[in-house]
Design a protein around this motif. Structure first.
Motif, short mmCIF file in Angstrom:
data_model
loop_
_atom_site.label_atom_id
_atom_site.label_comp_id
_atom_site.label_asym_id
_atom_site.label_seq_id
_atom_site.Cartn_x
_atom_site.Cartn_y
_atom_site.Cartn_z
N PRO A 498 -60.51 -28.88 13.42
CA PRO A 498 -60.19 -30.32 13.34
C PRO A 498 -59.04 -30.55 12.37
N THR A 499 -58.21 -31.48 12.73
CA THR A 499 -57.14 -31.89 11.81
C THR A 499 -57.72 -32.83 10.76
N ASP A 500 -56.93 -33.11 9.74
CA ASP A 500 -57.33 -34.07 8.71
C ASP A 500 -57.69 -35.40 9.36
N GLN A 501 -56.88 -35.84 10.32
CA GLN A 501 -57.14 -37.12 10.98
C GLN A 501 -58.43 -37.08 11.80
N GLN A 502 -58.67 -35.98 12.51
CA GLN A 502 -59.89 -35.87 13.30
C GLN A 502 -61.13 -35.83 12.42
N LEU A 503 -61.07 -35.12 11.30
CA LEU A 503 -62.19 -35.12 10.36
C LEU A 503 -62.46 -36.53 9.86
N HIS A 504 -61.38 -37.22 9.52
CA HIS A 504 -61.49 -38.62 9.07
C HIS A 504 -62.14 -39.48 10.14
N ASP A 505 -61.64 -39.37 11.37
CA ASP A 505 -62.13 -40.25 12.44
C ASP A 505 -63.60 -39.98 12.76
N MET A 506 -63.97 -38.69 12.87
CA MET A 506 -65.36 -38.38 13.18
C MET A 506 -66.29 -38.84 12.07
N SER A 507 -65.88 -38.66 10.83
CA SER A 507 -66.72 -39.05 9.69
C SER A 507 -66.95 -40.56 9.68
N TRP A 508 -65.87 -41.31 9.87
CA TRP A 508 -66.02 -42.76 9.81
C TRP A 508 -66.67 -43.34 11.07
N MET A 509 -66.52 -42.67 12.20
CA MET A 509 -67.29 -43.10 13.39
C MET A 509 -68.78 -43.04 13.08
#
Length: 559
Positions: A498-509
């Motif tokens: 996962p990219t930094d952005q994908q980690l961010h998005d999955m976490s906040w989802m």
């Protein structure tokens, strides 16, 4: 719950000719692999259907499909018998099975095995879904035979009354500085020929002597509703809260298994190392609530605290406050204590993995079993948790890693033993089957879910993380904590980290959908430990540091 829920009943077998008493009527068999075998009857003497030399008879996977039109939006119990002889395939996992396509699959059998009965309960088919009951192979088969017999699919008819304790929401504990009104979700299913309006539900709280000390009668306005009972006048102590459904003449139709409610003075929390409050927040370490930021790891074990410090220091570059470690399940408790002592300087806590503490488990913990001198699963979990109960950095137990629904009764039983050995803390299991979640809501303190959507280089749907988190919140009516496991690894060679952005998005989802904690899989083997280039290793972990640091900075808001 003090005992398993009293279930309902099963309807008739819905499969067309499930026992093959009418030959092969009701079955569609596009390949020539299937035939009745009069020389190999089922254990009860009924007919069996043979699937023979499946690779030779068809290039495609051999499948037999029942003509039953499955009704969606229902819950089923599926059962059948299966036997194999010399069945081998190109992969070790290849074999024969029966299934309800996409929603329930029997044990996959291969080699030479005698008749085996598999029963799958609570198989849920969502509304609007088309599926079918099938017999087939799993993986490419090169030779051998399989036999099927006595197949059934029955609709589960719910009991007249189902209960779920909404509050108190943590082990039935009702503290003196919290609400003294218990809330219960009730589902009433009128028996055939009975109208809902003719029924009433009686909630009775009884003391240790069986005396009714509080009662509330409600007339259902719908099949699913919430009822309350005020326990404020009762002294501190343990009570049983049971629900009974009666008809208009006062005849008892059924009484559901009770919940235990324990009224405690608020000061009792001072002696608890971890607990859940009514807002589903986890309290641990200092007694204050924390947003859980956890990670999985895999390490060998040592009796020396210093052995663990370098890896924990590296992990602690992110604001991690909880760890699950599969690899030290077999460690002696002295090594566990060394591990948790090393965690203290980093503000990290530990959930020992007890998911395999079951007789017959292929991962049975031989080390702890030898330490405590027992091969009895109940004795082992009781002794193990009691030995760790005084360790303030052990804040609960990891009781299931994607367990099959068939494990639920044993886990329910184990839950009571864990509470007896270590009375406060978090019992966590993580599930990858969202439709099973309602069946687990009274079995663990925390429903965990995982979703690993990064399966390809592009085109992945990260919303699966949100969907599964939401399903867990809905399964517990929003009254139990939900912790979501976020993908922090490369699934296979056709996917990517996962990219930094994908980690961010999955976490906040997950957070937006109601998660009060996150775990990341994983720091260890098959995760970050597989990255040997130190530059790449550091860069990937920096992504996790960035995301979790942002979450930690907003912890006051999240709480």
């Amino acid at each position: 719950m003090t005992a398993p829920e009293i279930g309902g009943s099963l309807g008739p077998n819905l499969l067309v000719n499930g026992d093959f008493s009418q030959g092969m009527a009701g079955w569609s068999m596009p390949s020539g692999c299937f035939s009745l075998d009069p020389t190999t009857p089922a254990p009860n003497g009924t007919a069996s259907l043979e699937m023979s030399d499946s690779a030779a008879c068809n290039n495609a996977t051999p499948i037999a499909v029942n003509s039953l039109k499955v009704t969606s939006g229902q819950v089923y119990t599926i059962s059948g018998q299966l036997m194999t002889e010399g069945l081998v395939g190109t992969k070790s996992y290849a074999g024969a099975m029966f299934d309800l396509l996409g929603y329930g699959r029997s044990t996959i059998m291969n080699g030479t095995t005698d008749w085996t009965t598999t029963t799958m309960q609570h198989v849920t088919v969502p509304a609007g879904v088309n599926t079918s009951f099938r017999l087939q192979t799993y993986g490419a088969i090169t030779s051998g035979d399989a036999w099927f017999a006595n197949l059934s699919m029955q609709q589960e008819i719910p009991p007249a009354l189902q209960m779920f304790l909404l509050y108190p929401n943590y082990r039935g504990m009702m503290f003196s500085d919290q609400s003294q009104v218990a809330n219960v979700d009730l589902t009433v299913t009128p028996p055939t020929g009975t109208s809902l309006s003719s029924l009433q539900v009686v909630l009775n709280a009884t003391d240790s002597g069986g005396n009714i000390v509080a009662s509330q009668t409600v007339v259902p306005s719908s099949t699913d509703f919430t009822a309350s009972i005020d326990l404020g006048a009762l002294p501190l102590g343990t009570y049983q809260l049971a629900g009974t459904v009666e008809d208009s003449s006062g005849n008892v139709l059924m009484t559901q298994s009770p919940y235990a409610i324990v009224k405690l003075d608020a000061s009792a929390r001072d002696g608890m190392k971890a607990w859940i409050d009514p807002a589903n927040r986890a309290h641990f370490l200092d007694g204050d609530p924390h947003f859980v930021l956890g990670i999985y790891d895999t390490t060998q074990y040592s009796l020396r605290e210093a052995y663990y410090v370098p890896e924990l220091a590296a992990i602690a570059m992110a604001p991690i406050n909880m760890i699950i470690n599969y690899y030290i399940t077999n460690a002696p408790t002295q090594a566990i204590t060394a591990y948790t002592d090393a965690m203290k300087q980093f503000g990290i806590t530990f959930l020992p993995d007890v998911a395999a503490f079951y007789s017959g488990s292929p991962n049975w913990p031989t080390g702890p079993a030898k330490e405590f001198g027992t091969e009895n699963q109940d004795t082992l979990i009781s002794d193990y948790t009691a030995a760790l109960s005084s360790d303030s950095n052990i804040v609960g137990y990891y009781v299931g890693d994607e367990p099959a629904l068939t494990r639920q009764p044993q886990t329910f039983h184990q839950y009571g033993l864990i509470k007896g050995g270590d009375p406060s803390g978090f019992s966590l299991s993580v599930f990858n089957t969202p439709l099973d979640l309602p069946s687990w809501k009274d079995t663990v303190d925390i429903l965990g879910v995982d979703a690993y959507p990064l399966a390809a280089l592009t085109g992945n749907d990260l919303a699966e993380v949100a969907d599964r988190t939401r399903a867990a919140v809905q399964a517990s009516h929003g009254t139990r904590p939900v912790w979501t496991v976020i993908q922090f690894f490369q699934l296979d060679l056709e996917s990517a980290w996962p990219t930094d952005q994908q980690l961010h998005d999955m976490s906040w989802m997950a957070i937006v959908e109601g998660a009060t904690g996150l775990f990341y899989w994983e720091y260890g083997i098959r995760g970050l430990a597989s990255i040997k280039d130190p530059v790449e290793h550091a860069a990937l972990y920096q992504e996790l540091i960035d995301v979790t640091t942002e979450i930690k900075s907003l912890e006051p808001v999240l709480l």
